[in-house]
Enzyme design. Sequence first.
Site, PDB file in Angstrom:
ATOM      1  N   GLY A 161      -0.384  12.677  14.581  1.00 13.23           N
ATOM      2  CA  GLY A 161      -0.959  12.518  13.243  1.00 13.23           C
ATOM      3  C   GLY A 161       0.106  12.531  12.165  1.00 13.23           C
ATOM      4  N   GLY A 207       4.374   9.664 -10.220  1.00 16.31           N
ATOM      5  CA  GLY A 207       4.204   8.677  -9.155  1.00 16.31           C
ATOM      6  C   GLY A 207       2.846   8.830  -8.511  1.00 16.31           C
ATOM      7  N   HIS A 240     -21.536 -12.643  -3.179  1.00 20.80           N
ATOM      8  CA  HIS A 240     -21.978 -12.244  -4.518  1.00 20.80           C
ATOM      9  C   HIS A 240     -23.105 -11.238  -4.385  1.00 20.80           C
ATOM     10  CE1 HIS A 240     -22.697 -12.654  -8.814  1.00 20.80           C
ATOM     11  NE2 HIS A 240     -23.996 -12.732  -8.542  1.00 20.80           N
ATOM     12  N   ARG A 291      10.078  11.390  -1.831  1.00 19.88           N
ATOM     13  CA  ARG A 291      10.227  11.944  -0.493  1.00 19.88           C
ATOM     14  C   ARG A 291      11.609  11.605   0.056  1.00 19.88           C
ATOM     15  NH1 ARG A 291       5.630  13.857   1.595  1.00 19.88           N
ATOM     16  NH2 ARG A 291       6.391  13.683   3.733  1.00 19.88           N
TER      17      ARG A 291
END
Lengths: 474, 587
Positions: A42, A185, A447, A275
């Site tokens: 993960g 950010g 639509h 990072r």
Amino acid sequence: MSESKNFDIAVVGAGPGGYAAAFLAADLGMSVTLIDPEINPGGVCLYRGCIPSKALLHVASLIEESEQAKNWGIEFSAPKIDLSRLRSWKENVVKKLTGGLGILSKQRKVKYVQGRAAFENSTTLRVKKFDGAEETSTFDRIVLATGSRPAIIPTLKLDTPRMMDSTGALNLEDIPSTLLVVGGGYIGLELGSVYAALGTRVTVVEMLPGLLPGADRDLVLPLHKKLEKLFDSILLNTTVTAVKDEGAGIRATLKAQDGSTQEKVFGRVLVSVGRKPNSEIPGLEKTQVKVGPKGFIQVNKQLQTDDPSISAIGDVVGEPMLAHKAMHEGRTAVEAIAGQKVAFEPNAIPAVVFTDPEVAWCGLTETQAQNENREIKVAKFPWAASGRAITFDRPEGMTKMIIDPHSERVLGLGIVGVGAGDMIAEGVVAIEMAALAKDVALSIHPHPTLSETIMNSAEVFFGTATDIYRPKRG
Amino acid sequence: MIEFKLPELGENIEQGDLVRLMVVPGATVSAGQSVMELETDKAVVEVPSSVSGTVQEIRVKEGDKIKVGQVIFTVDGAEAKSSDQSRAAAAAAPVLVRPVPVPQATPATTPTTLPAASPTPDAAVAPTSGPSEFKLPELGENISQGDLVRLMISPGTKVAEGQPVMELETDKAVVEVPSSVSGVVKEVKVKEGEKIKVGQVIFTLEGGASAPTDAQRPRTTPVEHVSGQHGARLAFQAAIRAEGKTEEQALPPDQPLLAPQVFSMPVQLGKVAGTEQRQPIPAAPSVRRLAREVGVDIYDVKGTGPGGRISEDDVKAHAKSLLQAASAAAQAPPRAGHFAQPQLPDFSKWGKIERVSMRGVRRKTAEHLAESWNTIPHVTQHDRADITELEQLRARFAPKAEEAGGKMTVTAIALKVCSAALKVFPQFNASIDVEKEEIIYKQYIHIGVAADTDRGLLVPVIRDVDKKNIVEIAVELSQLSKKAREKKLTPEEMQGGTFTITNLGGIGGVGFTPIVNFPEVAILGLSRSRMEPEWVQHKGGGKFEPRLILPLSLSYDHRLIDGADAARFLRWIAEAFEQPFLLSVQG
């Protein structure tokens, strides 16, 4: 290729890039070892990044929308927030996904080792398992997918839980009355939005003159306006020069561009200034892997490092540090190892900021085109003309297409608005397939949906959009 | 990463020898900047870059033979780009190099080389001629400089595009030079009376800095000290062990924020690891992958779809054409003279030897003459011309030619004589098209003159010889010979000949068999003229008289020219030398 099937391969790091690489290697018949400190695959994305933050952002948008419902004649009382249940729900989401990946590993007979790897030489890893045992194994190929970690500003280091990085913020230990977010950010804005929705008064400090530096300004503007209401304040051109732990809070010194400073006490501080790649892998000096000036491992288009038996993928090899980029790289790296003639050469990597409204873009941006002096045409479709956007009262969005004026090819797509992150994929396909604006305009879109705005923006290019009158100039 | 490939250099020029490299890894190049000197065909040319960026890897070395299309170097960096515009500029024309002594550049190889390190002043990173400055443009063929006679601007002057800004005196004329930029003059970089070269900056414009070109934009300089980093890593490992810390605890503190780049906003998509800075190719991912699998560079494939989109079929068609070209090349008989010869013995067995690269002019001459020899069935016809009278005329008119800047030589006269002969015998001014089974008669008379230079045999061509008088021819011949010796001849000046004259008389000899300069069909050789006793018939007798005799040797292509015609042609020439009057009657 049959020879490659017998490869013994190790993948170090089980984030999206790592497990994508490991799973494909297993599918191609290789014998795969996947090494990661967590109990299941993960990585940051699932444990401490994309997934938990999205779960919390869903909650935030629910709170926001229920408040907005007043305008539509539906009034709810103020939400009661059970923090521990919210936390456990978020943790369940993470567990469900990571557990699923663990099962997928087993099904593919990937040998998952919970531990940390160190290089003995180019093909040998010594793995220190979490049960204390050590194991040294030799592999034909090693894929490094060690990812990244939050960058730290030395002057903003305090040994208190009030001082958080993204990991700490996602732990959601409490709902502080005030929060200072350092860095405008995407991480700071996403997590700041969560805390603001939960009732925290949020201040965002950004050293550059705009939020989301690098994104096209017209895409950021609707978000900026929305956040101005949601947040206490957004301080641009401002830096945090000092922090001090005062027990009950953190005193921060904010320095504006004109040199003036102010001091303020915040319940918590979130530092989200980017990072850093995790390239300090023990024993890496025993290999021929080269690390570049910004700490990124250097690779070629096949994701091979300077060491013939080692590949590297994901955040640790370069920007953009995005899970979907890492996954594609992971698969490409394994295909290259398997002897296929492949290269990592996307024409568009989508970027999504999961704020409300979302901001997403792919391919060429207007800013980039200006910097490169490229001739482009920009076709914008404001969502005020989108029936779907009106129905849920969010007309501030905008869809814009960047088009080559000569070939009329779609070079970029930018969207700001609800669901922009999901819709940007159409732009990626259009760019990768070298679609012309005409191709998009002539493809029937359902639509009423927001996806129509992409078709509409292509029509704007030709000056023939049904829902807006904007004749073609020149 | 972008590759810079050797662009087209001119008609029939497929390769050249790399004489000098002007870039090193790490150097910054901008489109239009000269990056190397190449010795091709018979001239040395400067090759301008068509790409901008930081040189990453150089794939050639000095002394290499380089083919058109071959990769010279790769560039990288945020600014790396290869615009169509600059590509066009590069294709425009390599610049002829003036014959300055060439300092040898030593390409640095260390990875620590700083960008912009340039081996010579020529290669110094100059801003590309953006809108911020005006450089002396090309003035015309072979005009590389001029004297600045008059400046019409000064700092502060407003100039508009097309407005004359100075007067320049070149070899040929005084010309007004119009500006190609608009704006307010900031600084004038030249003075009246100075010699100004093409490409030299004349003036800069106010406010030019607001629109910096790529080369001017400040760039971060990623200098990597590999060894330093390695050392740091080792030290780090040692520290961990010494302190018994875990990896995470021991992670070194992050560097202080220097620049906004530390934000890992996913915005710099162009800088993804491993991707090149080439523009996205209009081909679907599956098609791009197919191209890789079949070994085709997708950027070489021409897309037939809308907007130039490349289909699977386009890739396959391209691969097929590559394959066909390759097999055709393999099946073609080895080119004559292309060093296809039996294996050489080991000469060093019998004594000391030295091996010298057979490049440039020597190799080209070898190839060309071997091809001529192998293609053309040669016959050489010999004759003698009595130039006793002509020599008197030559001496008389020599001062006139000298006055005009030329030298009245036998070769100059031979040029005039041959041009007249070629009009009378058009099959000597022709070529054979074997494939189409046709004879090509040329309606123009351009005669090449073989020149002996220290670089080898060069053949500058004098155009429309039939339309020029001998003095004009003499002047032009002098100029071309001078250029040949000074290595200033352009490839164009050595092309298009219809006939060739080679004069070895200055050295000696009584006759030789020149090789026809393919695709021409004949060549006239002149040897040393000398006094010989000639039997002169008089009424009622005769006697030997000392006469000045010029030996003539005519080699011709027997496929097109019969022996009798050749004999007649050479006799006509001999008689024209003997009786110059013929020229005005028949020529």
